[in-house]
Design a protein around this motif. Sequence first.
Motif, PDB file in Angstrom:
ATOM      1  N   GLY A 129     -58.571 -29.454   2.430  1.00 31.66           N
ATOM      2  CA  GLY A 129     -57.713 -28.836   1.436  1.00 31.66           C
ATOM      3  C   GLY A 129     -57.939 -29.344   0.025  1.00 31.66           C
ATOM      4  O   GLY A 129     -57.384 -28.786  -0.920  1.00 31.66           O
ATOM      5  N   TRP A 130     -58.735 -30.406  -0.126  1.00 31.71           N
ATOM      6  CA  TRP A 130     -59.033 -30.873  -1.476  1.00 31.71           C
ATOM      7  C   TRP A 130     -60.059 -29.940  -2.121  1.00 31.71           C
ATOM      8  O   TRP A 130     -60.950 -29.425  -1.446  1.00 31.71           O
ATOM      9  CB  TRP A 130     -59.640 -32.276  -1.447  1.00 31.71           C
ATOM     10  CG  TRP A 130     -58.701 -33.360  -1.056  1.00 31.71           C
ATOM     11  CD1 TRP A 130     -57.593 -33.264  -0.280  1.00 31.71           C
ATOM     12  CD2 TRP A 130     -58.818 -34.737  -1.411  1.00 31.71           C
ATOM     13  NE1 TRP A 130     -57.010 -34.485  -0.131  1.00 31.71           N
ATOM     14  CE2 TRP A 130     -57.744 -35.410  -0.809  1.00 31.71           C
ATOM     15  CE3 TRP A 130     -59.732 -35.469  -2.160  1.00 31.71           C
ATOM     16  CZ2 TRP A 130     -57.547 -36.771  -0.952  1.00 31.71           C
ATOM     17  CZ3 TRP A 130     -59.548 -36.827  -2.305  1.00 31.71           C
ATOM     18  CH2 TRP A 130     -58.463 -37.470  -1.712  1.00 31.71           C
ATOM     19  N   GLU A 131     -59.926 -29.782  -3.418  1.00 33.35           N
ATOM     20  CA  GLU A 131     -60.926 -28.989  -4.138  1.00 33.35           C
ATOM     21  C   GLU A 131     -62.263 -29.742  -4.128  1.00 33.35           C
ATOM     22  O   GLU A 131     -62.291 -30.966  -4.263  1.00 33.35           O
ATOM     23  CB  GLU A 131     -60.483 -28.769  -5.586  1.00 33.35           C
ATOM     24  CG  GLU A 131     -61.448 -27.919  -6.378  1.00 33.35           C
ATOM     25  CD  GLU A 131     -61.112 -27.854  -7.854  1.00 33.35           C
ATOM     26  OE1 GLU A 131     -61.763 -27.069  -8.556  1.00 33.35           O
ATOM     27  OE2 GLU A 131     -60.210 -28.596  -8.297  1.00 33.35           O
ATOM     28  N   ARG A 132     -63.350 -29.001  -3.991  1.00 37.20           N
ATOM     29  CA  ARG A 132     -64.675 -29.632  -3.963  1.00 37.20           C
ATOM     30  C   ARG A 132     -65.553 -29.009  -5.044  1.00 37.20           C
ATOM     31  O   ARG A 132     -65.620 -27.785  -5.167  1.00 37.20           O
ATOM     32  CB  ARG A 132     -65.279 -29.420  -2.576  1.00 37.20           C
ATOM     33  CG  ARG A 132     -66.636 -30.023  -2.417  1.00 37.20           C
ATOM     34  CD  ARG A 132     -66.956 -30.073  -0.940  1.00 37.20           C
ATOM     35  NE  ARG A 132     -68.362 -29.796  -0.697  1.00 37.20           N
ATOM     36  CZ  ARG A 132     -68.958 -30.054   0.442  1.00 37.20           C
ATOM     37  NH1 ARG A 132     -68.288 -30.573   1.448  1.00 37.20           N
ATOM     38  NH2 ARG A 132     -70.236 -29.771   0.614  1.00 37.20           N
ATOM     39  N   ILE A 133     -66.202 -29.875  -5.818  1.00 38.98           N
ATOM     40  CA  ILE A 133     -67.098 -29.415  -6.886  1.00 38.98           C
ATOM     41  C   ILE A 133     -68.445 -30.102  -6.667  1.00 38.98           C
ATOM     42  O   ILE A 133     -68.496 -31.314  -6.446  1.00 38.98           O
ATOM     43  CB  ILE A 133     -66.554 -29.809  -8.280  1.00 38.98           C
ATOM     44  CG1 ILE A 133     -65.130 -29.291  -8.471  1.00 38.98           C
ATOM     45  CG2 ILE A 133     -67.464 -29.306  -9.391  1.00 38.98           C
ATOM     46  CD1 ILE A 133     -64.407 -29.914  -9.651  1.00 38.98           C
ATOM     47  N   GLU A 134     -69.534 -29.348  -6.757  1.00 48.75           N
ATOM     48  CA  GLU A 134     -70.848 -29.951  -6.569  1.00 48.75           C
ATOM     49  C   GLU A 134     -71.709 -29.719  -7.791  1.00 48.75           C
ATOM     50  O   GLU A 134     -71.710 -28.632  -8.367  1.00 48.75           O
ATOM     51  CB  GLU A 134     -71.528 -29.355  -5.335  1.00 48.75           C
ATOM     52  CG  GLU A 134     -70.746 -29.656  -4.074  1.00 48.75           C
ATOM     53  CD  GLU A 134     -71.587 -29.559  -2.817  1.00 48.75           C
ATOM     54  OE1 GLU A 134     -72.826 -29.597  -2.932  1.00 48.75           O
ATOM     55  OE2 GLU A 134     -70.992 -29.453  -1.738  1.00 48.75           O
TER      56      GLU A 134
END
Length: 222
Positions: free
Chosen positions: A164-169
Amino acid sequence: MPNEAPESRRPETRWFHLCLADNLASPNAFVTTRVGAVPLVVQNIKGRVVAFRNVCTHRFAVIHGEPAGCGPLRCPYHGWSFDADGLPVGLPFNPTDFQLEAEGRRRLALHPASLARCGRLVFVRVALDGPSLEEELGADLFARLAALSDAFPHRGVALEPADGWERIEAANLRIHRAPDGALVLHSAAPDGADSRFSRTVTLYPATALTTAPTTADAELPA
Ligand code: FES
């Protein structure tokens, strides 16, 4: 090739996230990595943060063997030390053993690497030419990372990212953002590097603590 995805290019031509600018704030602070077969070092030398191949130009010894630390840019083999332009400036026994004058020192300057900053995030690249970091990431992602990194100045208790955490790559950097405001930054070791060169840090927003940030940024490229 302008439209080629960065992941499909040789590692030496790509940007890799290295560390936070905070890690390089102190004089002589350094962080190392390896990209493909090339060891790199980013080091604060008298307030200037500079990037070089982490290889002595005398007999090609690795200069800094640790992933990070604090100490002069000095080769452990014969003790040559280098300035912020990569020139060998301290050569023990130079008059008898090396006899290097100005021109000889210039020829034996360290090989520079590319260095870029996005907010407090520091990136390196082996190649000196190529797209800027902003061009490689894209303007929107670059602006987002800059804003996020500046908004999370405090190191804190390490957290494990959860569902549920936002993920940015971005490049080798994976950011997980918790709903309640922590940021977990994980930098995978670049291609060709072992896991000693992967790094994880948990940051908290400026509003999470009442104390002033304990770190200051050194001079880095804008
Ligand atoms: S190999 Fe570095 S000083 Fe000789």
